[in-house]
Design a protein around this motif. Structure first.
Motif, short mmCIF file in Angstrom:
data_model
loop_
_atom_site.label_atom_id
_atom_site.label_comp_id
_atom_site.label_asym_id
_atom_site.label_seq_id
_atom_site.Cartn_x
_atom_site.Cartn_y
_atom_site.Cartn_z
N VAL A 322 0.69 -1.13 0.03
CA VAL A 322 0.00 0.10 -0.01
C VAL A 322 0.89 1.15 0.02
O VAL A 322 0.68 2.23 -0.79
CB VAL A 322 -0.92 0.09 1.31
N LEU A 323 1.87 1.29 0.99
CA LEU A 323 2.82 2.35 0.73
C LEU A 323 3.41 2.82 -0.38
O LEU A 323 3.78 3.80 -0.92
CB LEU A 323 4.04 2.27 2.01
N GLU A 324 3.93 1.54 -1.12
CA GLU A 324 4.65 1.72 -2.23
C GLU A 324 3.63 2.26 -3.40
O GLU A 324 4.12 2.93 -4.13
CB GLU A 324 5.22 0.42 -2.77
N VAL A 325 2.74 1.76 -3.42
CA VAL A 325 1.44 2.19 -4.55
C VAL A 325 1.16 3.87 -4.27
O VAL A 325 1.06 4.33 -5.26
CB VAL A 325 0.39 1.47 -4.38
N SER A 326 1.21 4.04 -2.86
CA SER A 326 0.84 5.44 -2.66
C SER A 326 2.13 6.54 -2.67
O SER A 326 2.12 7.66 -2.64
CB SER A 326 0.23 5.60 -1.22
N ASN A 327 3.43 5.82 -3.03
CA ASN A 327 4.81 6.71 -3.11
C ASN A 327 5.07 7.10 -1.81
O ASN A 327 5.47 8.30 -1.64
CB ASN A 327 4.58 7.71 -4.21
N VAL A 328 4.74 6.59 -0.60
CA VAL A 328 4.88 7.12 0.70
C VAL A 328 6.34 6.50 1.02
O VAL A 328 6.63 5.35 0.66
CB VAL A 328 4.20 6.49 2.06
N ARG A 329 7.17 7.23 1.31
CA ARG A 329 8.49 6.80 1.68
C ARG A 329 8.89 6.18 3.08
O ARG A 329 8.24 6.76 3.91
CB ARG A 329 9.77 8.03 1.45
N TYR A 330 9.04 4.89 2.98
CA TYR A 330 9.32 4.13 4.25
C TYR A 330 10.61 3.22 4.23
O TYR A 330 11.48 3.18 3.38
CB TYR A 330 8.06 2.98 4.15
N ILE A 362 2.22 11.39 4.47
CA ILE A 362 1.09 10.65 5.12
C ILE A 362 -0.14 10.98 4.01
O ILE A 362 -1.11 9.99 3.88
CB ILE A 362 0.82 11.04 6.38
N ASN A 363 -0.27 12.04 3.64
CA ASN A 363 -1.45 12.67 2.91
C ASN A 363 -1.51 11.82 1.37
O ASN A 363 -2.61 11.91 0.84
CB ASN A 363 -1.58 14.08 2.70
N LEU A 364 -0.54 11.32 1.07
CA LEU A 364 -0.48 10.51 -0.19
C LEU A 364 -1.08 9.27 -0.23
O LEU A 364 -1.44 8.63 -1.13
CB LEU A 364 1.05 10.27 -0.84
N CYS A 365 -1.40 8.81 0.97
CA CYS A 365 -1.82 7.42 1.18
C CYS A 365 -3.31 7.31 1.67
O CYS A 365 -3.67 7.80 2.73
CB CYS A 365 -1.00 6.71 2.10
N PRO A 366 -4.46 6.90 0.96
CA PRO A 366 -5.50 6.97 1.41
C PRO A 366 -5.99 6.36 2.65
O PRO A 366 -6.48 6.80 3.58
CB PRO A 366 -6.67 6.41 0.03
N ARG A 369 -4.60 8.50 5.20
CA ARG A 369 -5.71 9.67 5.61
C ARG A 369 -6.90 9.15 6.24
O ARG A 369 -7.34 9.88 7.27
CB ARG A 369 -5.96 10.29 4.28
N GLY A 370 -7.43 8.11 5.84
CA GLY A 370 -8.48 7.54 6.55
C GLY A 370 -8.27 7.34 8.07
O GLY A 370 -8.99 7.28 9.23
N ALA A 371 -6.84 6.74 8.34
CA ALA A 371 -6.80 6.45 9.75
C ALA A 371 -6.41 7.68 10.61
O ALA A 371 -6.58 7.74 11.91
CB ALA A 371 -5.67 5.48 9.97
N GLN A 372 -6.40 8.99 10.01
CA GLN A 372 -5.91 10.19 10.77
C GLN A 372 -7.24 10.32 11.60
O GLN A 372 -6.95 10.58 12.81
CB GLN A 372 -5.99 11.24 10.08
N GLY A 373 -8.47 10.32 11.23
CA GLY A 373 -9.52 10.57 11.95
C GLY A 373 -10.21 9.38 12.96
O GLY A 373 -11.13 9.55 13.65
N GLY A 374 -9.76 8.41 12.76
CA GLY A 374 -10.06 7.35 13.50
C GLY A 374 -9.53 5.93 13.03
O GLY A 374 -8.40 5.85 13.31
N SER A 375 -10.43 5.13 12.60
CA SER A 375 -9.82 3.74 12.03
C SER A 375 -10.77 3.48 10.81
O SER A 375 -11.86 3.85 10.65
CB SER A 375 -10.04 2.75 13.01
N LEU A 376 -9.97 2.54 9.94
CA LEU A 376 -10.28 2.15 8.56
C LEU A 376 -10.15 0.70 8.59
O LEU A 376 -8.99 0.26 8.71
CB LEU A 376 -9.81 3.11 7.70
N VAL A 377 -11.03 0.02 7.87
CA VAL A 377 -10.95 -1.27 7.75
C VAL A 377 -10.83 -1.52 6.03
O VAL A 377 -11.69 -0.90 5.51
CB VAL A 377 -12.09 -2.11 8.27
N ASP A 378 -9.46 -1.91 5.45
CA ASP A 378 -9.33 -1.90 4.31
C ASP A 378 -10.06 -3.05 3.58
O ASP A 378 -10.95 -4.06 4.15
CB ASP A 378 -8.06 -1.78 3.66
#
Ligand code: ZN
Ligand code: MG
Length: 484
Positions: A322-330, A362-366, A369-378
């Motif tokens: 997921v991080l690689e698809v979103s271009n998040v450097r990790y 962080i904002n590159l990855c949906p 972003r979803g987790a910022q406000g709480g939690s997200l089940v993908d």
């Protein structure tokens, strides 16, 4: 003046001494183990039938066949509950206690008076009558490493070496070249052993009997000898399709419960594949909240269960994708980078995976972003959330199973990677951004994963000079690897 109480006191003191003496003598004169029947065991064989299904069995026929050949033989049907409908003329050993009965009634040692014991699966017949005697002679004449004699019941047995590692929660079978000395057999078998050996096993009658016994005997290094020229006649039971289906379900449930009791989460090499008995996406993970960075299993000399390691790898590879698809450097952080440096995988006693990320990405990855406000089940059931414990993100294997990857957001300040809050772990420190320029690729958990360059140097900075060569548990103040 003469004290009127003196003679009474003297008499009382004497009486107390005599009582104390008697009590001490009584303690010492009692046999060491009250339930250890060995001094009174007589020659002969007790036959125990544990492997049968109450809904479709041949217990009456089995009883007749064995007693016809050996009228004095003691034959026990060991059952969790009374068979229903009741079976006439057989001795039932009920294993599940009933509150009004003495505890000894339900203990196997109460019922064994012979030196040898044979475990016989349902459907077996004793024909010719000397089959058990041949097994007894084979045990008597066997080399000292052999403690179990096995013979096929209606089938030819396959012999295996069995290597049980409680540390790794794993039982590994491999084909044995010889029937004279192996660790386990597969297929319905009659098993003969000394009663005291059977009674030494903490789970002598757990089901499936053979699987449970061989795991326990393998741990003790006891060998099995297969008598290839002895085969008991046997009618396979249950005989109906429906009965077989029910039996398979029951056996699978019993096997899972027994494996968990024995501390085995993975069985390899039996029936060609791996069988898992650990946690999954639908269950909680195998251990509870970790206190002091030291999970409970470490105190028992065990490492992370293989099911948990598998879930950690799966979660890590999912997050990385997921991080690689979103271009998040990790990059691999902390213990995960250490594991990658040592052997390209999660450290075998680690209980999570740590990745560093650039805060500004962080904002590159949906998902983040979803987790910022709480939690997200993908879509694949992984749970992305902001950690409640601090300023980082956590991705859990599932809503039930909380094995997780932690994502630690860093930002550069004057050429140094930093964060606004720290965990307090010694390795959780600022480091020069040059370690991330460029990132390099390291093998980790079966994939190629981004990591800091000059990672050995960074690890020395974080964990100390010899951390790669000299593995240590996460919190040596609480628990250290033996010898270090
Ligand atoms: Zn697990
Ligand atoms: Mg960690």
């Amino acid at each position: 003046m003469r004290c009127p109480l003196c003679p009474v006191l003297v008499a009382l003191t004497l009486l107390c001494n005599v009582l104390l003496l008697y009590y001490t003598w009584h303690l010492h004169s009692r046999p060491a183990g009250r339930h250890n029947p060995s001094p009174t065991l007589s020659p002969g064989i007790t036959v125990i039938v544990r492997e049968f299904y109450t809904f479709e069995h041949g217990l009456a026929e089995l009883n007749r066949s064995f007693l016809r050949s050996r009228p004095s033989m003691r034959l026990l049907i060991a059952s969790d509950t009374l068979p229903y409908p009741p079976v006439q003329g057989v001795n039932i050993l009920r294993l599940h206690p009933s509150p009004e009965q003495p505890g000894s009634t339900f203990r196997l040692e109460t019922h064994i008076q012979t030196r040898l014991v044979a475990l016989v699966p349902d459907g077996t017949a004793l024909d010719p009558p000397d089959l058990l005697d041949r097994m007894a002679r084979a045990l008597r004449d066997a080399p000292s490493g052999v403690r179990i004699i096995a013979a096929g019941a209606g089938t030819v047995l396959q012999s295996f070496h069995l290597n049980v590692s409680l540390r790794d929660w794993t039982a590994a079978y491999s084909p044995a070249g010889t029937a004279d000395l192996c660790g386990a057999v597969s297929g319905p078998a009659v098993i003969l052993m000394r009663s005291r050996d059977l009674l030494e096993l903490p789970f002598p009658l757990s089901r499936p009997v053979q699987t449970a016994i061989f795991i326990q005997t393998a741990l003790r290094g006891w060998g099995v000898k297969v008598l290839e020229d002895v085969t008991f006649p046997r009618t396979a039971l249950p005989a109906t399709d429906h009965g077989r289906w029910k039996a398979e379900q029951a056996e699978r449930a019993a096997e899972a419960a027994t494996m968990r009791t024995l501390g085995v989460r993975l069985v390899r090499g039996l029936d060609g594949g791996d069988r898992w008995y650990g946690c999954s996406k639908e269950t909680p993970r195998c251990f509870g909240t970790v206190v002091g960075e030291t999970p409970d299993y470490l105190y028992e000399g065990r490492w992370t269960p293989p099911c948990c390691l598998r879930a950690l790898r799966t979660t890590a590879l999912h997050v990385i994708k997921v991080l690689e698809v979103s271009n998040v450097r990790y990059w691999l952080e902390g213990g995960s980078l250490l594991g990658a440096a040592r052997h390209g995988d999660i450290i075998p006693w680690d209980y999570d995976v740590d990745l560093g990320i650039y805060l500004e990405d962080i904002n590159l990855c949906p998902e983040l972003r979803g987790a910022q406000g709480g939690s997200l089940v993908d879509a694949e059931g992984f749970v992305w959330e902001r950690a409640v414990e601090g300023d980082f993100f956590r991705v859990q294997y599932s809503q039930s199973n909380h094995l997780h990857v932690d994502l630690w957001p860093f930002y550069p300040r004057d050429g140094v990677m930093t964060r606004d809050s720290w965990t307090g772990h010694p390795q959780d420190i600022e480091f020069p951004e040059s370690f991330l320029q460029p990132l390099q690729i390291l093998p980790f958990a079966g994939a190629s994963v981004q990591a800091p360059n000059r990672h050995v140097e960074l690890l020395k900075l974080k964990f100390g000079e010899r951390a790669i060569e000299e593995p240590q548990y996460p919190n040596p103040a609480l628990l250290r690897i033996k010898g270090r």
